[in-house]
Design an enzyme around this catalytic site. Sequence first.
Site, PDB file in Angstrom:
ATOM      1  N   LYS A 159       0.832  -1.209   0.000  1.00 17.05           N
ATOM      2  CA  LYS A 159       0.000   0.000   0.000  1.00 17.05           C
ATOM      3  C   LYS A 159       0.864   1.256   0.000  1.00 17.05           C
ATOM      4  CE  LYS A 159      -1.599   1.713   4.002  1.00 17.05           C
ATOM      5  NZ  LYS A 159      -1.338   3.142   4.291  1.00 17.05           N
ATOM      6  N   ASN A 160       1.883   1.273   0.866  1.00 15.89           N
ATOM      7  CA  ASN A 160       2.668   2.498   1.039  1.00 15.89           C
ATOM      8  C   ASN A 160       3.659   2.724  -0.092  1.00 15.89           C
ATOM      9  OD1 ASN A 160       1.179   3.066   3.242  1.00 15.89           O
ATOM     10  ND2 ASN A 160       2.724   2.424   4.740  1.00 15.89           N
ATOM     11  N   CYS A 217      -4.508  12.877  12.077  1.00 16.89           N
ATOM     12  CA  CYS A 217      -5.376  11.692  11.947  1.00 16.89           C
ATOM     13  C   CYS A 217      -5.363  11.004  13.306  1.00 16.89           C
ATOM     14  CB  CYS A 217      -4.865  10.768  10.848  1.00 16.89           C
ATOM     15  SG  CYS A 217      -3.324   9.971  11.276  1.00 16.89           S
ATOM     16  N   ARG A 265       0.637  14.611  12.425  1.00 12.45           N
ATOM     17  CA  ARG A 265       1.112  14.374  11.052  1.00 12.45           C
ATOM     18  C   ARG A 265       1.452  15.680  10.326  1.00 12.45           C
ATOM     19  NH1 ARG A 265      -0.811   9.236   9.642  1.00 12.45           N
ATOM     20  NH2 ARG A 265       0.867   9.121   8.123  1.00 12.45           N
ATOM     21  N   ASP A 302       4.370   0.440  12.067  1.00 10.44           N
ATOM     22  CA  ASP A 302       3.146  -0.131  11.484  1.00 10.44           C
ATOM     23  C   ASP A 302       2.900  -1.567  11.927  1.00 10.44           C
ATOM     24  OD1 ASP A 302       3.450   1.522   8.238  1.00 10.44           O
ATOM     25  OD2 ASP A 302       2.901   2.242  10.230  1.00 10.44           O
ATOM     26  N   ARG A 349      -8.758   0.173   4.263  1.00  6.93           N
ATOM     27  CA  ARG A 349      -7.770   1.107   3.698  1.00  6.93           C
ATOM     28  C   ARG A 349      -6.462   0.403   3.374  1.00  6.93           C
ATOM     29  NH1 ARG A 349      -6.016   5.115   7.427  1.00  6.93           N
ATOM     30  NH2 ARG A 349      -4.651   5.559   5.674  1.00  6.93           N
TER      31      ARG A 349
HETATM   32  C1  EPZ Z   1       4.535   6.823   6.230  1.00  5.90           C
HETATM   33  O1  EPZ Z   1       3.819   7.885   6.829  1.00  5.90           O
HETATM   34  C2  EPZ Z   1       3.543   5.681   6.097  1.00  5.90           C
HETATM   35  N1  EPZ Z   1       2.421   6.098   5.235  1.00  5.90           N
HETATM   36  C3  EPZ Z   1       3.010   5.297   7.482  1.00  5.90           C
HETATM   37  O2  EPZ Z   1       2.158   4.170   7.314  1.00  5.90           O
HETATM   38  C4  EPZ Z   1       4.200   4.893   8.368  1.00  5.90           C
HETATM   39  O3  EPZ Z   1       3.740   4.599   9.660  1.00  5.90           O
HETATM   40  C5  EPZ Z   1       5.216   6.032   8.424  1.00  5.90           C
HETATM   41  O4  EPZ Z   1       5.617   6.399   7.082  1.00  5.90           O
HETATM   42  C6  EPZ Z   1       6.462   5.668   9.221  1.00  5.90           C
HETATM   43  O5  EPZ Z   1       7.043   4.534   8.673  1.00  5.90           O
HETATM   44  C7  EPZ Z   1       2.586   6.094   3.900  1.00  5.90           C
HETATM   45  O6  EPZ Z   1       3.651   5.793   3.387  1.00  5.90           O
HETATM   46  C8  EPZ Z   1       1.386   6.480   3.077  1.00  5.90           C
HETATM   47  P1  EPZ Z   1       6.750  10.042   8.505  1.00  5.90           P
HETATM   48  P2  EPZ Z   1       4.495   9.365   6.893  1.00  5.90           P
HETATM   49  O7  EPZ Z   1       6.751  11.287   7.706  1.00  5.90           O
HETATM   50  O8  EPZ Z   1       5.295   9.608   5.674  1.00  5.90           O
HETATM   51  C9  EPZ Z   1       6.905  13.390  11.831  1.00  5.90           C
HETATM   52  C10 EPZ Z   1       0.259   2.858   7.717  1.00  5.90           C
HETATM   53  O9  EPZ Z   1      -0.270   2.384   8.741  1.00  5.90           O
HETATM   54  N2  EPZ Z   1       6.944  14.354  10.718  1.00  5.90           N
HETATM   55  O10 EPZ Z   1       7.936   9.150   8.456  1.00  5.90           O
HETATM   56  O11 EPZ Z   1       3.444  10.334   7.248  1.00  5.90           O
HETATM   57  C11 EPZ Z   1       5.533  12.744  11.949  1.00  5.90           C
HETATM   58  O12 EPZ Z   1       4.664  13.560  12.691  1.00  5.90           O
HETATM   59  C12 EPZ Z   1       0.772   4.280   7.715  1.00  5.90           C
HETATM   60  O13 EPZ Z   1       0.400   2.228   6.634  1.00  5.90           O
HETATM   61  C13 EPZ Z   1       7.155  15.706  11.011  1.00  5.90           C
HETATM   62  O14 EPZ Z   1       7.287  16.094  12.170  1.00  5.90           O
HETATM   63  O15 EPZ Z   1       5.469   9.167   8.146  1.00  5.90           O
HETATM   64  C14 EPZ Z   1       5.827  11.447  12.648  1.00  5.90           C
HETATM   65  O16 EPZ Z   1       5.866  11.669  14.048  1.00  5.90           O
HETATM   66  C15 EPZ Z   1       0.577   4.975   9.058  1.00  5.90           C
HETATM   67  N3  EPZ Z   1       7.179  16.598   9.983  1.00  5.90           N
HETATM   68  C16 EPZ Z   1       7.226  11.083  12.145  1.00  5.90           C
HETATM   69  O17 EPZ Z   1       7.760  12.284  11.563  1.00  5.90           O
HETATM   70  C17 EPZ Z   1       7.038  16.208   8.678  1.00  5.90           C
HETATM   71  O18 EPZ Z   1       7.090  17.078   7.776  1.00  5.90           O
HETATM   72  C18 EPZ Z   1       7.219   9.995  11.088  1.00  5.90           C
HETATM   73  O19 EPZ Z   1       6.412  10.446  10.022  1.00  5.90           O
HETATM   74  C19 EPZ Z   1       6.825  14.836   8.403  1.00  5.90           C
HETATM   75  C20 EPZ Z   1       6.793  13.928   9.438  1.00  5.90           C
END
Ligand code: EPZ
Length: 460
Positions: free
Chosen positions: A44-45, A138, A143, A331, A423
């Site tokens: 999915k991701n 969310c 996020r 995840d 989803r």
């Molecule tokens: C991706 O989300 C995945 N989603 C998530 O999968 C996964 O849990 C996550 O990466 C971590 O591996 C998709 O790929 C669609 P991050 P993403 O940016 O990109 C902070 C699932 O269940 N952050 O690595 O949103 C954020 O708040 C989903 O399949 C900032 O502070 O994750 C979080 O605490 C859930 N500022 C941490 O980084 C930013 O600009 C990790 O977020 C971006 C992120």
Amino acid sequence: MEVRPITSSLSSSNSSLSPEAGQEALHIWGRTPLKGHVTISGAKNSALVLMAGSLLCPQDCRLRNVPSLADVNRMEQILAALGVRIQRNGDALDINASDLGHSQAPYDLVSQLRASFFVIGPLLARLGVARVPLPGGCAIGARPVDLHVRGLQAMGADVQIDHGMVHAYVTGPSRRLKGARIYLDYPSVGATETLMMAATLADGETILENAAQEPEVVDLANFCRAMGARIRGAGTNTITIAGVPSLHTTDYSIIPDRIEAGTFLVAGAITHSDISLSPIIPDHLTAVIAKLKEIGSQVIVEAPNRIRLIGGQTLRATDIETLPYPGFPTDMQAQFMSLLTLAEGDSVITETVFENRLRHVAELNRMGADIRVKGTHAIIRGVPMLSGAPVVATDLRASAALVVAGLAAEGKTVIQGLNHLDRGYEHLEVKLQKLGARLQRVPMDASEVVVSPSTALETL
Ligand code: EPZ
């Protein structure tokens, strides 16, 4: 060519119940061992970000092994609303983004899918302008997208956020982003992907430092390289992208879903079963396999793309801390919590990636688990048995955790909130039924809608 806005602002949650999923429940009769082989779907991701990445290509491109998921369907609709011609053929998507910018994605689509924000990088790279709703938070956290925005600004984009809308455009006569050296404060998967996509068509070289190393980042890099992008270092913490004038067609197959595979491995472990999975890339599950072995399962790599799990008769307690890849994946945290509720002894799970990803604790405790939350730590005292109960899923991986718990529980578990499950898992109940699990999706009438105490308290 002016890109008209995707005028909407993402709502505060992706969990708006789709009508049909909101009126169904999953009934699970627990304590049935599983047996046999399960086929793993495309990731999915990867699918979501590669679909956004297809906007970089002004010609036809084909994505294969694309799972049939609610989120993927929504992304298809969003791309179509941007003027992309997109056609599903079995597990493949035929995409043509040669003619962008004629329309805007309808509010109701963008508001249900955070991943729609991924289009900002490719739109800026292709057209020099993008207007995309600011994703709301969310169920699992705020996020933010500040790392995405700051990186695009470093590449010469003027980015303003106004009334929930991100307005971005490239100044200067060339309307092209410029290569830059960008240090990410956190190895954000999304920010790494956004900036890598934006950099493929930038003028000059971009270096992303402290980049995310997840397999889905590597998959995106390989997809972009297949379209002619020049990217080195994906999968390490430093990615170098040399911009090129344009990309070209490709036919690309998405990697298998490591989180779906991990979820089935946990289902096998909690029911003390003997199951096998394919296709899968074992290296994508190193941390997960290590923890399953610690807990008492045998995990055998039967072939380069096939894994077998033989669950131990007892489950040993262990501690888990979620970390960016190659650390233990956030995840998989909820699913392992279900498993550890039945371990002999006390376990501690620490969630370091998202600030609100322990919401499944309340529902697991309603099934007889003994879990206490202290800040970002969940202390899990093993119990001999879980009891089936009516429960409500709060987010995607929490719903998977409740399914896993239901497979092990004594009696019947009824899970509501299946829109979350749909989803991220393709035909989960069908795949589990083929392994011998006793479960079925059942329409509910209004009288059956059970609001669990934990959810009720939240809505008060
Ligand atoms: C991706 O989300 C995945 N989603 C998530 O999968 C996964 O849990 C996550 O990466 C971590 O591996 C998709 O790929 C669609 P991050 P993403 O940016 O990109 C902070 C699932 O269940 N952050 O690595 O949103 C954020 O708040 C989903 O399949 C900032 O502070 O994750 C979080 O605490 C859930 N500022 C941490 O980084 C930013 O600009 C990790 O977020 C971006 C992120």
